[in-house]
Design a protein around this motif. Structure first.
Motif, PDB file in Angstrom:
ATOM      1  N   ASP A  23       0.972  -1.079   0.076  1.00 56.03           N
ATOM      2  CA  ASP A  23      -0.091  -0.038   0.064  1.00 56.03           C
ATOM      3  C   ASP A  23       0.934   1.306  -0.027  1.00 56.03           C
ATOM      4  OD1 ASP A  23       0.646   0.636   2.662  1.00 56.03           O
ATOM      5  OD2 ASP A  23      -0.746  -0.646   3.358  1.00 56.03           O
ATOM      6  N   LYS A  24       0.263   2.480   0.028  1.00 51.61           N
ATOM      7  CA  LYS A  24       0.885   3.674  -0.133  1.00 51.61           C
ATOM      8  C   LYS A  24       1.903   3.933   1.002  1.00 51.61           C
ATOM      9  CE  LYS A  24      -2.874   6.285   1.858  1.00 51.61           C
ATOM     10  NZ  LYS A  24      -2.445   7.190   2.987  1.00 51.61           N
ATOM     11  N   ASP A  25       1.742   3.387   2.047  1.00 50.86           N
ATOM     12  CA  ASP A  25       2.576   3.462   3.069  1.00 50.86           C
ATOM     13  C   ASP A  25       4.011   2.712   3.244  1.00 50.86           C
ATOM     14  OD1 ASP A  25       0.952   5.483   4.162  1.00 50.86           O
ATOM     15  OD2 ASP A  25      -0.107   4.140   5.208  1.00 50.86           O
ATOM     16  N   LYS A  27       7.601   1.286   2.240  1.00 52.55           N
ATOM     17  CA  LYS A  27       8.751   1.870   1.458  1.00 52.55           C
ATOM     18  C   LYS A  27       9.639   0.784   1.307  1.00 52.55           C
ATOM     19  CE  LYS A  27       7.964   6.122   3.699  1.00 52.55           C
ATOM     20  NZ  LYS A  27       8.266   6.826   5.220  1.00 52.55           N
TER      21      LYS A  27
END
Length: 72
Positions: A23-25, A27
């Motif tokens: 997801d977008k969180d 890294k």
């Protein structure tokens, strides 16, 4: 040497690509630009993505945790 007409027909192998997603969180996702053929063995990346407040446990494929290798 061939003394008559010859017809050659191409043989195709479907190519598969491995994509690591989160997801977008998430890294530090690994990348793999290799084109694999059916039956090839993929060495799963040892790069561990990060997400604040979470510990990475592994990669899922078809709802099962994948080990170090995966056959496409």
């Amino acid at each position: 040497m061939v003394n008559e007409s010859v017809t050659l027909t191409p043989v195709w192998a479907k190519l598969y690509y491995v994509t690591y997603t989160g997801d977008k969180d998430v890294k530090d996702l690994p990348t793999d630009n290799t084109a694999y053929k059916e039956g090839d063995e993929v060495l799963v990346s040892k790069v561990e993505p990060t997400k604040e407040g979470y510990r990475f446990k592994g990669w899922l494929y078809k709802n099962s945790l994948v080990g170090e290798k995966l056959t496409v």
